[in-house]
Design a protein around this motif. Structure first.
Motif, short mmCIF file in Angstrom:
data_model
loop_
_atom_site.label_atom_id
_atom_site.label_comp_id
_atom_site.label_asym_id
_atom_site.label_seq_id
_atom_site.Cartn_x
_atom_site.Cartn_y
_atom_site.Cartn_z
N ALA A 383 0.85 -1.23 -0.07
CA ALA A 383 -0.13 -0.06 0.25
C ALA A 383 1.11 1.42 -0.16
O ALA A 383 1.73 1.31 0.60
N LEU A 384 0.49 2.30 -0.76
CA LEU A 384 1.18 3.60 -0.83
C LEU A 384 0.43 4.54 0.10
O LEU A 384 -0.92 4.62 -0.26
N ASN A 393 -3.54 5.89 -0.74
CA ASN A 393 -4.13 6.21 -2.16
C ASN A 393 -3.67 5.47 -2.97
O ASN A 393 -3.69 5.87 -4.40
N GLY A 394 -2.99 4.22 -3.08
CA GLY A 394 -2.57 3.61 -4.04
C GLY A 394 -1.69 2.42 -3.79
O GLY A 394 -1.65 1.98 -2.56
N TYR A 395 -1.45 1.72 -4.68
CA TYR A 395 -0.85 0.20 -4.53
C TYR A 395 0.52 -0.04 -5.20
O TYR A 395 0.33 0.41 -6.72
N LEU A 396 1.21 -0.84 -4.95
CA LEU A 396 2.55 -0.92 -5.84
C LEU A 396 2.70 -2.71 -5.92
O LEU A 396 2.44 -3.30 -4.99
N GLU A 407 2.44 0.46 -10.65
CA GLU A 407 1.99 1.26 -9.50
C GLU A 407 0.59 1.99 -10.05
O GLU A 407 0.40 2.29 -11.14
N ILE A 408 -0.06 1.99 -9.25
CA ILE A 408 -1.40 2.58 -9.61
C ILE A 408 -1.98 3.83 -8.32
O ILE A 408 -1.59 3.54 -7.30
N ARG A 409 -2.40 4.55 -8.64
CA ARG A 409 -2.90 5.94 -7.76
C ARG A 409 -4.40 6.16 -7.95
O ARG A 409 -4.85 6.09 -8.92
N LEU A 410 -5.29 6.27 -6.74
CA LEU A 410 -6.51 6.83 -6.85
C LEU A 410 -6.68 8.17 -7.01
O LEU A 410 -6.05 8.76 -7.02
N PRO A 411 -7.74 8.68 -7.76
CA PRO A 411 -8.05 10.08 -8.15
C PRO A 411 -8.04 10.91 -6.70
O PRO A 411 -8.43 10.08 -5.41
#
Length: 498
Positions: A383-384, A393-396, A407-411
Protein backbone atom coordinates in the motif's frame (compact mmCIF):
# COMPACT_ATOMS: atom_id res chain seq x y z
CA UNK A 1 -29.57 0.44 -4.08
CA UNK A 2 -31.57 -0.77 -1.08
CA UNK A 3 -30.24 -1.46 2.37
CA UNK A 4 -31.53 -2.12 5.86
CA UNK A 5 -30.28 -0.10 8.81
CA UNK A 6 -29.90 -2.69 11.56
CA UNK A 7 -28.88 -0.37 14.37
CA UNK A 8 -27.68 3.18 14.99
CA UNK A 9 -25.51 3.89 18.02
CA UNK A 10 -25.55 7.09 20.04
CA UNK A 11 -22.32 8.33 21.57
CA UNK A 12 -20.81 11.62 22.69
CA UNK A 13 -17.97 12.13 20.20
CA UNK A 14 -16.98 15.76 19.58
CA UNK A 15 -14.57 15.72 16.62
CA UNK A 16 -13.46 19.35 16.97
CA UNK A 17 -10.30 19.82 14.90
CA UNK A 18 -8.83 16.39 15.66
CA UNK A 19 -7.26 15.16 12.39
CA UNK A 20 -8.35 11.55 12.96
CA UNK A 21 -11.99 12.20 13.84
CA UNK A 22 -13.02 13.73 10.53
CA UNK A 23 -12.73 13.27 6.78
CA UNK A 24 -11.82 9.68 5.90
CA UNK A 25 -11.44 8.97 9.64
CA UNK A 26 -14.90 10.28 10.64
CA UNK A 27 -16.48 7.55 12.85
CA UNK A 28 -19.41 5.55 11.51
CA UNK A 29 -22.10 4.68 14.06
CA UNK A 30 -24.63 2.69 12.01
CA UNK A 31 -24.83 -0.98 11.08
CA UNK A 32 -26.45 -2.01 7.81
CA UNK A 33 -27.20 -4.97 5.55
CA UNK A 34 -27.05 -4.28 1.81
CA UNK A 35 -27.66 -6.95 -0.82
CA UNK A 36 -28.75 -4.94 -3.88
CA UNK A 37 -25.66 -2.83 -4.59
CA UNK A 38 -25.14 -0.48 -7.53
CA UNK A 39 -22.21 -1.25 -9.82
CA UNK A 40 -20.54 2.07 -10.63
CA UNK A 41 -17.91 0.81 -13.02
CA UNK A 42 -17.25 -2.44 -14.86
CA UNK A 43 -18.98 -5.63 -13.78
CA UNK A 44 -18.59 -7.97 -10.83
CA UNK A 45 -16.69 -10.97 -12.22
CA UNK A 46 -18.08 -14.44 -11.59
CA UNK A 47 -14.65 -16.01 -11.03
CA UNK A 48 -14.21 -14.66 -7.49
CA UNK A 49 -15.77 -16.39 -4.46
CA UNK A 50 -15.19 -15.45 -0.83
CA UNK A 51 -15.36 -12.68 1.74
CA UNK A 52 -13.33 -9.53 2.24
CA UNK A 53 -13.24 -8.37 5.86
CA UNK A 54 -11.79 -5.11 7.12
CA UNK A 55 -11.41 -3.87 10.70
CA UNK A 56 -11.88 -0.13 11.33
CA UNK A 57 -11.75 2.26 14.29
CA UNK A 58 -15.05 3.95 15.20
CA UNK A 59 -14.96 5.56 18.67
CA UNK A 60 -18.36 5.90 20.25
CA UNK A 61 -17.38 8.01 23.26
CA UNK A 62 -15.13 10.99 23.79
CA UNK A 63 -11.56 10.26 24.91
CA UNK A 64 -10.68 10.96 28.54
CA UNK A 65 -8.03 13.46 27.41
CA UNK A 66 -6.22 12.82 24.08
CA UNK A 67 -7.57 10.50 21.39
CA UNK A 68 -5.36 8.28 19.25
CA UNK A 69 -6.96 6.62 16.20
CA UNK A 70 -5.86 3.18 17.42
CA UNK A 71 -8.14 3.67 20.47
CA UNK A 72 -11.32 3.53 18.37
CA UNK A 73 -13.91 0.79 18.83
CA UNK A 74 -13.58 -2.02 16.31
CA UNK A 75 -16.08 -2.34 13.48
CA UNK A 76 -15.95 -5.08 10.84
CA UNK A 77 -16.97 -4.42 7.24
CA UNK A 78 -17.72 -7.43 5.04
CA UNK A 79 -18.08 -7.71 1.27
CA UNK A 80 -19.04 -11.20 0.07
CA UNK A 81 -18.49 -12.13 -3.60
CA UNK A 82 -20.22 -15.06 -5.30
CA UNK A 83 -21.71 -15.75 -8.73
CA UNK A 84 -21.05 -12.21 -9.96
CA UNK A 85 -22.83 -10.57 -7.01
CA UNK A 86 -21.73 -8.67 -3.89
CA UNK A 87 -23.31 -8.43 -0.44
CA UNK A 88 -22.23 -5.97 2.26
CA UNK A 89 -22.55 -5.92 6.05
CA UNK A 90 -20.94 -3.96 8.86
CA UNK A 91 -21.07 -4.51 12.60
CA UNK A 92 -19.44 -3.16 15.72
CA UNK A 93 -17.39 -5.82 17.50
CA UNK A 94 -19.28 -6.37 20.74
CA UNK A 95 -16.29 -6.31 23.07
CA UNK A 96 -16.72 -6.32 26.84
CA UNK A 97 -15.27 -2.82 26.91
CA UNK A 98 -17.67 -1.40 24.33
CA UNK A 99 -20.66 -2.98 26.05
CA UNK A 100 -19.60 -1.49 29.39
CA UNK A 101 -19.16 1.98 27.89
CA UNK A 102 -22.53 1.83 26.13
CA UNK A 103 -24.11 0.92 29.46
CA UNK A 104 -22.32 3.73 31.32
CA UNK A 105 -22.69 6.30 28.53
CA UNK A 106 -19.06 7.42 28.70
CA UNK A 107 -15.46 6.43 28.05
CA UNK A 108 -14.12 4.26 30.85
CA UNK A 109 -10.59 3.42 29.72
CA UNK A 110 -7.50 5.46 28.94
CA UNK A 111 -6.09 5.34 25.42
CA UNK A 112 -2.66 5.01 23.89
CA UNK A 113 -1.63 8.61 24.65
CA UNK A 114 -3.28 8.82 28.06
CA UNK A 115 -2.00 7.92 31.52
CA UNK A 116 -3.24 4.48 32.63
CA UNK A 117 -4.30 6.08 35.92
CA UNK A 118 -7.14 7.82 34.06
CA UNK A 119 -8.91 4.51 33.48
CA UNK A 120 -12.00 4.14 35.63
CA UNK A 121 -11.95 0.33 35.59
CA UNK A 122 -9.32 -2.41 35.31
CA UNK A 123 -8.40 -2.91 31.68
CA UNK A 124 -6.63 -5.17 29.23
CA UNK A 125 -3.45 -5.29 27.20
CA UNK A 126 0.31 -5.05 27.52
CA UNK A 127 0.11 -1.32 28.18
CA UNK A 128 -2.17 -1.95 31.13
CA UNK A 129 -5.58 -0.44 31.97
CA UNK A 130 -6.54 0.02 28.30
CA UNK A 131 -9.71 -1.17 26.61
CA UNK A 132 -9.49 -4.26 24.41
CA UNK A 133 -11.17 -2.62 21.41
CA UNK A 134 -10.37 -5.59 19.12
CA UNK A 135 -9.97 -2.97 16.40
CA UNK A 136 -6.64 -3.82 14.78
CA UNK A 137 -6.70 -7.06 12.84
CA UNK A 138 -8.99 -9.76 11.47
CA UNK A 139 -8.43 -13.29 10.09
CA UNK A 140 -10.71 -16.23 9.36
CA UNK A 141 -9.88 -19.44 11.22
CA UNK A 142 -11.89 -22.58 12.02
CA UNK A 143 -14.92 -21.17 10.22
CA UNK A 144 -15.02 -17.90 12.21
CA UNK A 145 -13.59 -14.43 11.81
CA UNK A 146 -11.22 -13.59 14.68
CA UNK A 147 -10.56 -9.93 15.52
CA UNK A 148 -7.61 -8.86 17.67
CA UNK A 149 -6.05 -5.80 19.31
CA UNK A 150 -2.43 -4.69 18.85
CA UNK A 151 -1.79 -4.25 22.59
CA UNK A 152 -3.10 -7.79 23.21
CA UNK A 153 -6.64 -8.69 24.21
CA UNK A 154 -8.97 -11.65 24.31
CA UNK A 155 -9.88 -11.75 20.61
CA UNK A 156 -13.47 -11.86 19.38
CA UNK A 157 -15.11 -14.21 16.91
CA UNK A 158 -17.82 -13.45 14.34
CA UNK A 159 -19.50 -15.38 11.56
CA UNK A 160 -17.59 -14.27 8.42
CA UNK A 161 -20.78 -13.93 6.35
CA UNK A 162 -23.48 -12.68 8.72
CA UNK A 163 -21.09 -11.02 11.24
CA UNK A 164 -23.10 -12.61 14.06
CA UNK A 165 -21.04 -12.36 17.26
CA UNK A 166 -19.61 -15.57 18.71
CA UNK A 167 -17.66 -14.33 21.75
CA UNK A 168 -14.05 -14.91 22.77
CA UNK A 169 -12.10 -18.13 22.10
CA UNK A 170 -11.99 -20.66 24.93
CA UNK A 171 -8.23 -20.97 24.44
CA UNK A 172 -7.39 -17.27 24.93
CA UNK A 173 -4.35 -17.20 27.32
CA UNK A 174 -3.84 -14.94 30.33
CA UNK A 175 -1.65 -12.48 28.40
CA UNK A 176 -4.11 -12.34 25.52
CA UNK A 177 -3.64 -12.51 21.77
CA UNK A 178 -1.77 -9.85 19.84
CA UNK A 179 -2.86 -8.62 16.45
CA UNK A 180 -1.25 -10.35 13.46
CA UNK A 181 -2.19 -13.91 14.13
CA UNK A 182 -1.31 -16.03 11.10
CA UNK A 183 -3.53 -18.63 9.45
CA UNK A 184 -1.75 -21.28 7.39
CA UNK A 185 -4.13 -22.30 4.61
CA UNK A 186 -2.18 -25.52 4.08
CA UNK A 187 -2.60 -26.87 7.62
CA UNK A 188 -5.52 -24.85 9.00
CA UNK A 189 -3.35 -23.82 11.96
CA UNK A 190 -3.44 -20.39 13.56
CA UNK A 191 -0.10 -19.11 14.90
CA UNK A 192 -0.10 -16.26 17.42
CA UNK A 193 2.01 -14.39 19.96
CA UNK A 194 1.43 -12.07 22.88
CA UNK A 195 3.52 -9.75 25.03
CA UNK A 196 3.33 -8.15 28.47
CA UNK A 197 5.25 -6.25 31.15
CA UNK A 198 6.01 -9.34 33.22
CA UNK A 199 8.55 -12.13 32.57
CA UNK A 200 9.05 -13.87 30.22
CA UNK A 201 7.51 -10.89 28.33
CA UNK A 202 6.41 -12.88 25.25
CA UNK A 203 4.70 -16.16 24.37
CA UNK A 204 4.09 -17.99 21.11
CA UNK A 205 1.22 -20.40 20.47
CA UNK A 206 -0.44 -22.66 17.92
CA UNK A 207 -4.18 -23.32 17.58
CA UNK A 208 -5.07 -26.27 15.37
CA UNK A 209 -7.66 -26.43 12.59
CA UNK A 210 -10.29 -27.53 15.14
CA UNK A 211 -9.76 -24.35 17.23
CA UNK A 212 -7.85 -26.16 19.99
CA UNK A 213 -4.76 -24.67 21.63
CA UNK A 214 -2.11 -27.33 20.97
CA UNK A 215 1.13 -25.46 21.69
CA UNK A 216 2.07 -22.52 23.92
CA UNK A 217 5.63 -21.64 24.91
CA UNK A 218 7.59 -18.69 26.36
CA UNK A 219 9.88 -16.61 24.17
CA UNK A 220 12.03 -15.08 26.96
CA UNK A 221 13.10 -11.46 26.40
CA UNK A 222 15.39 -9.13 28.39
CA UNK A 223 12.44 -6.91 29.32
CA UNK A 224 9.10 -5.55 28.09
CA UNK A 225 9.04 -5.10 24.32
CA UNK A 226 6.60 -3.87 21.68
CA UNK A 227 6.43 -6.55 18.96
CA UNK A 228 3.73 -5.91 16.39
CA UNK A 229 4.00 -8.76 13.88
CA UNK A 230 5.42 -12.23 13.31
CA UNK A 231 6.09 -14.52 10.35
CA UNK A 232 6.33 -18.22 9.63
CA UNK A 233 7.67 -20.78 7.18
CA UNK A 234 6.61 -24.38 6.63
CA UNK A 235 8.66 -25.51 9.64
CA UNK A 236 9.42 -22.40 11.71
CA UNK A 237 7.87 -19.39 13.40
CA UNK A 238 9.76 -16.07 13.53
CA UNK A 239 9.33 -13.67 16.46
CA UNK A 240 11.28 -10.49 17.18
CA UNK A 241 12.95 -8.26 19.76
CA UNK A 242 13.44 -4.80 18.23
CA UNK A 243 15.30 -1.95 20.00
CA UNK A 244 12.20 0.28 20.06
CA UNK A 245 10.44 -0.19 23.41
CA UNK A 246 9.29 1.49 26.60
CA UNK A 247 12.10 3.23 28.47
CA UNK A 248 12.81 0.93 31.46
CA UNK A 249 13.45 3.82 33.87
CA UNK A 250 10.25 5.63 32.91
CA UNK A 251 8.34 2.37 33.14
CA UNK A 252 9.31 2.08 36.79
CA UNK A 253 7.18 5.22 37.31
CA UNK A 254 4.33 3.71 35.24
CA UNK A 255 5.16 6.06 32.34
CA UNK A 256 5.04 4.47 28.89
CA UNK A 257 7.72 6.44 27.05
CA UNK A 258 8.84 4.79 23.83
CA UNK A 259 12.54 5.09 22.96
CA UNK A 260 14.67 3.79 20.11
CA UNK A 261 17.91 2.29 21.42
CA UNK A 262 19.89 2.71 18.21
CA UNK A 263 23.02 1.07 19.62
CA UNK A 264 21.23 -2.23 20.21
CA UNK A 265 20.70 -4.76 17.42
CA UNK A 266 17.42 -6.08 16.13
CA UNK A 267 16.95 -9.69 17.22
CA UNK A 268 14.91 -12.40 15.56
CA UNK A 269 13.82 -15.61 17.28
CA UNK A 270 13.51 -18.57 14.92
CA UNK A 271 11.70 -21.49 16.56
CA UNK A 272 10.27 -24.74 15.18
CA UNK A 273 6.50 -24.38 14.88
CA UNK A 274 6.01 -26.79 17.78
CA UNK A 275 9.35 -25.97 19.45
CA UNK A 276 10.16 -24.87 23.00
CA UNK A 277 12.53 -22.43 24.69
CA UNK A 278 15.59 -24.63 24.15
CA UNK A 279 14.91 -24.76 20.41
CA UNK A 280 15.02 -20.99 19.85
CA UNK A 281 17.77 -19.70 17.54
CA UNK A 282 18.48 -15.98 17.91
CA UNK A 283 19.76 -13.89 15.00
CA UNK A 284 21.00 -10.30 15.19
CA UNK A 285 20.51 -7.65 12.51
CA UNK A 286 20.70 -3.89 11.94
CA UNK A 287 18.71 -1.84 14.49
CA UNK A 288 15.25 -0.91 13.25
CA UNK A 289 11.57 -1.48 13.96
CA UNK A 290 9.30 -3.46 11.66
CA UNK A 291 5.61 -2.81 11.88
CA UNK A 292 4.68 -5.45 9.30
CA UNK A 293 6.31 -8.41 7.61
CA UNK A 294 5.35 -9.77 4.22
CA UNK A 295 6.26 -13.44 3.99
CA UNK A 296 9.01 -15.89 4.93
CA UNK A 297 10.23 -19.17 3.47
CA UNK A 298 13.03 -21.72 3.69
CA UNK A 299 15.81 -21.70 1.11
CA UNK A 300 18.18 -24.57 1.80
CA UNK A 301 19.88 -23.87 5.13
CA UNK A 302 18.55 -20.31 5.19
CA UNK A 303 15.30 -18.65 6.19
CA UNK A 304 14.30 -15.70 4.00
CA UNK A 305 12.15 -13.01 5.63
CA UNK A 306 10.65 -10.00 3.83
CA UNK A 307 9.21 -6.95 5.59
CA UNK A 308 9.25 -3.16 5.86
CA UNK A 309 12.42 -1.75 7.45
CA UNK A 310 12.03 1.60 9.23
CA UNK A 311 15.00 3.87 8.60
CA UNK A 312 13.95 6.20 11.42
CA UNK A 313 11.81 4.37 14.02
CA UNK A 314 11.76 7.48 16.24
CA UNK A 315 11.12 10.43 13.88
CA UNK A 316 11.18 14.08 14.91
CA UNK A 317 7.92 15.75 15.91
CA UNK A 318 5.52 16.61 13.13
CA UNK A 319 5.66 20.34 12.42
CA UNK A 320 2.30 22.10 12.31
CA UNK A 321 0.42 19.32 14.09
CA UNK A 322 -2.35 20.00 16.57
CA UNK A 323 -0.67 20.83 19.93
CA UNK A 324 -0.15 17.63 21.91
CA UNK A 325 -0.36 15.45 18.81
CA UNK A 326 3.03 16.16 17.22
CA UNK A 327 4.48 12.75 18.06
CA UNK A 328 1.31 10.89 17.12
CA UNK A 329 1.32 12.47 13.66
CA UNK A 330 4.98 11.51 13.14
CA UNK A 331 4.47 7.89 14.19
CA UNK A 332 1.58 7.60 11.72
CA UNK A 333 3.62 8.91 8.78
CA UNK A 334 5.53 6.29 6.80
CA UNK A 335 7.51 9.04 5.07
CA UNK A 336 8.84 10.28 8.42
CA UNK A 337 9.78 6.73 9.46
CA UNK A 338 11.15 5.74 6.06
CA UNK A 339 9.42 2.36 5.62
CA UNK A 340 11.08 0.40 2.81
CA UNK A 341 10.83 -3.16 1.52
CA UNK A 342 13.67 -5.20 3.00
CA UNK A 343 14.93 -8.79 3.11
CA UNK A 344 16.70 -10.67 5.90
CA UNK A 345 18.41 -14.06 5.47
CA UNK A 346 19.10 -16.20 8.53
CA UNK A 347 21.64 -19.00 8.08
CA UNK A 348 20.57 -21.87 10.33
CA UNK A 349 24.01 -23.47 10.07
CA UNK A 350 26.26 -20.49 10.84
CA UNK A 351 23.89 -18.24 12.81
CA UNK A 352 24.73 -15.30 10.54
CA UNK A 353 22.31 -12.72 9.17
CA UNK A 354 22.55 -10.97 5.79
CA UNK A 355 20.32 -8.10 4.72
CA UNK A 356 19.20 -6.59 1.43
CA UNK A 357 17.11 -3.53 0.52
CA UNK A 358 14.56 -4.56 -2.10
CA UNK A 359 13.12 -1.12 -2.91
CA UNK A 360 13.96 2.46 -1.90
CA UNK A 361 10.40 3.76 -2.25
CA UNK A 362 8.15 4.37 0.76
CA UNK A 363 5.59 1.57 1.15
CA UNK A 364 4.01 -0.65 3.81
CA UNK A 365 0.99 -2.88 4.59
CA UNK A 366 2.04 -5.62 2.17
CA UNK A 367 -0.13 -8.45 0.91
CA UNK A 368 0.45 -11.56 -1.25
CA UNK A 369 -1.28 -14.73 -2.37
CA UNK A 370 -1.86 -16.66 0.87
CA UNK A 371 -1.51 -19.97 -0.96
CA UNK A 372 2.21 -19.15 -0.86
CA UNK A 373 2.38 -18.15 2.81
CA UNK A 374 5.47 -19.69 4.41
CA UNK A 375 6.66 -20.74 0.98
CA UNK A 376 8.77 -19.30 -1.83
CA UNK A 377 6.72 -16.63 -3.60
CA UNK A 378 7.11 -14.06 -6.35
CA UNK A 379 4.62 -11.20 -6.08
CA UNK A 380 4.07 -8.63 -3.32
CA UNK A 381 1.41 -5.91 -3.19
CA UNK A 382 2.24 -2.91 -1.00
CA UNK A 383 0.00 0.00 0.00
CA UNK A 384 1.14 3.55 -0.78
CA UNK A 385 0.48 6.19 1.85
CA UNK A 386 -0.56 9.81 1.51
CA UNK A 387 2.44 11.78 2.87
CA UNK A 388 1.73 13.02 6.39
CA UNK A 389 -1.34 10.86 6.90
CA UNK A 390 -2.20 7.33 7.97
CA UNK A 391 -4.26 6.75 4.85
CA UNK A 392 -3.60 5.04 1.51
CA UNK A 393 -4.20 6.21 -2.05
CA UNK A 394 -2.46 3.60 -4.17
CA UNK A 395 -0.75 0.23 -4.52
CA UNK A 396 2.52 -1.16 -5.84
CA UNK A 397 2.88 -4.64 -7.32
CA UNK A 398 6.43 -5.97 -7.10
CA UNK A 399 7.93 -8.92 -8.95
CA UNK A 400 10.44 -10.12 -6.35
CA UNK A 401 12.23 -12.29 -8.94
CA UNK A 402 12.91 -9.60 -11.55
CA UNK A 403 12.56 -6.37 -9.53
CA UNK A 404 9.93 -5.06 -11.95
CA UNK A 405 7.04 -3.12 -10.43
CA UNK A 406 3.72 -1.52 -11.37
CA UNK A 407 2.05 1.39 -9.51
CA UNK A 408 -1.51 2.71 -9.42
CA UNK A 409 -2.97 5.75 -7.65
CA UNK A 410 -6.57 6.68 -6.90
CA UNK A 411 -8.07 10.00 -8.00
CA UNK A 412 -7.98 13.01 -5.66
CA UNK A 413 -10.29 12.64 -2.65
CA UNK A 414 -10.37 8.84 -2.78
CA UNK A 415 -8.64 6.68 -0.19
CA UNK A 416 -7.96 2.96 -0.19
CA UNK A 417 -7.82 0.14 2.36
CA UNK A 418 -5.33 -2.58 3.04
CA UNK A 419 -6.02 -4.86 0.08
CA UNK A 420 -5.65 -8.66 0.34
CA UNK A 421 -5.20 -10.89 -2.68
CA UNK A 422 -8.23 -12.94 -3.76
CA UNK A 423 -7.31 -15.78 -6.12
CA UNK A 424 -9.41 -16.28 -9.21
CA UNK A 425 -11.44 -19.51 -9.24
CA UNK A 426 -9.28 -22.19 -10.88
CA UNK A 427 -6.30 -19.82 -10.87
CA UNK A 428 -3.29 -20.98 -12.88
CA UNK A 429 -0.61 -18.55 -11.68
CA UNK A 430 0.45 -16.89 -8.42
CA UNK A 431 -0.85 -13.49 -9.57
CA UNK A 432 -4.01 -14.88 -11.16
CA UNK A 433 -6.58 -13.01 -9.08
CA UNK A 434 -7.64 -9.68 -7.64
CA UNK A 435 -6.73 -7.16 -4.99
CA UNK A 436 -9.91 -6.36 -3.05
CA UNK A 437 -10.23 -2.96 -1.42
CA UNK A 438 -12.73 -0.62 0.17
CA UNK A 439 -12.48 2.95 -1.15
CA UNK A 440 -13.55 5.97 0.87
CA UNK A 441 -14.79 8.47 -1.71
CA UNK A 442 -15.02 11.90 -0.13
CA UNK A 443 -16.28 13.42 -3.37
CA UNK A 444 -19.50 11.40 -3.05
CA UNK A 445 -19.64 10.92 0.73
CA UNK A 446 -19.93 7.17 0.19
CA UNK A 447 -17.63 4.18 0.16
CA UNK A 448 -17.11 1.56 -2.53
CA UNK A 449 -15.69 -1.93 -2.82
CA UNK A 450 -13.35 -2.33 -5.76
CA UNK A 451 -11.40 -5.07 -7.54
CA UNK A 452 -8.00 -4.72 -9.21
CA UNK A 453 -7.08 -7.47 -11.67
CA UNK A 454 -3.51 -8.38 -10.75
CA UNK A 455 -2.83 -9.64 -14.27
CA UNK A 456 -3.70 -6.15 -15.56
CA UNK A 457 -2.49 -4.26 -12.53
CA UNK A 458 -1.71 -0.92 -14.18
CA UNK A 459 -5.32 -0.64 -15.40
CA UNK A 460 -6.45 0.11 -11.84
CA UNK A 461 -9.89 -0.92 -10.55
CA UNK A 462 -11.83 -2.98 -13.08
CA UNK A 463 -14.96 -3.02 -10.92
CA UNK A 464 -16.33 -0.53 -8.39
CA UNK A 465 -19.52 -1.14 -6.40
CA UNK A 466 -21.32 1.54 -4.35
CA UNK A 467 -21.85 0.99 -0.61
CA UNK A 468 -24.64 2.69 1.37
CA UNK A 469 -22.47 4.91 3.59
CA UNK A 470 -18.96 6.27 4.10
CA UNK A 471 -16.93 4.00 6.33
CA UNK A 472 -14.15 5.19 8.58
CA UNK A 473 -10.60 4.26 7.78
CA UNK A 474 -8.78 1.63 9.79
CA UNK A 475 -5.92 -0.80 9.78
CA UNK A 476 -6.08 -4.45 8.69
CA UNK A 477 -8.10 -6.77 6.52
CA UNK A 478 -8.19 -10.30 5.15
CA UNK A 479 -9.64 -12.43 2.38
CA UNK A 480 -11.16 -15.87 2.96
CA UNK A 481 -11.93 -18.16 0.04
CA UNK A 482 -15.52 -19.37 -0.03
CA UNK A 483 -14.40 -22.96 -0.54
CA UNK A 484 -12.51 -22.79 2.76
CA UNK A 485 -15.48 -21.99 4.99
CA UNK A 486 -18.41 -23.38 2.96
CA UNK A 487 -19.33 -26.78 1.60
CA UNK A 488 -17.00 -28.83 3.78
CA UNK A 489 -13.83 -26.76 3.28
CA UNK A 490 -10.98 -26.96 5.78
CA UNK A 491 -12.25 -24.09 7.92
CA UNK A 492 -15.87 -25.26 7.77
CA UNK A 493 -14.88 -28.78 8.77
CA UNK A 494 -12.94 -27.37 11.71
CA UNK A 495 -15.98 -25.36 12.84
CA UNK A 496 -18.02 -28.58 12.83
CA UNK A 497 -15.30 -30.49 14.68
CA UNK A 498 -14.20 -32.38 11.57
Amino acid sequence: MSHDVIKTFTGNIEPGDHPYLQGPWAPLHEEVNADDLIVLEGAVPDDIDGVYLRNTQNPLHQALSRYHPFDGDGMIHMAAFRDGKVQYRNRYIETKGLQAEIESGERLWAGLMEAPSLSKRPGWGAHGAMKDASSTDVVVHAGKALTTYFQCGEGYRLDPLTLAQAGVPDWSPEDGISAHTKVDEQTGELLFFNYSKKPPYMHYGVVDRNDRLVHYTPIPLPGPRLPHDMAYTQNYAILNDFPLYWDPEALKQDKHVVRFFKDKPSRFAVIPRRGGVDDIMWFEAEPTFVLHFLNAYEDGDEIVLDGYFQEDPMPTNYEGALPGYERMMSYLDQFKMGTKLHRWRFDLKTGKTTEQRLDDRIMEFGMFNQKYAGRRYRYAYSALQVPGWFIFNGYLKTDLHTGESWEIRLPEGQFASEAPFAPRINAKDEDDGYLVTFIINETTGKSEVALIDCKRFSDGPICRVQLPHQMASGTHSCWANGVDFRDGGILARAAMGG
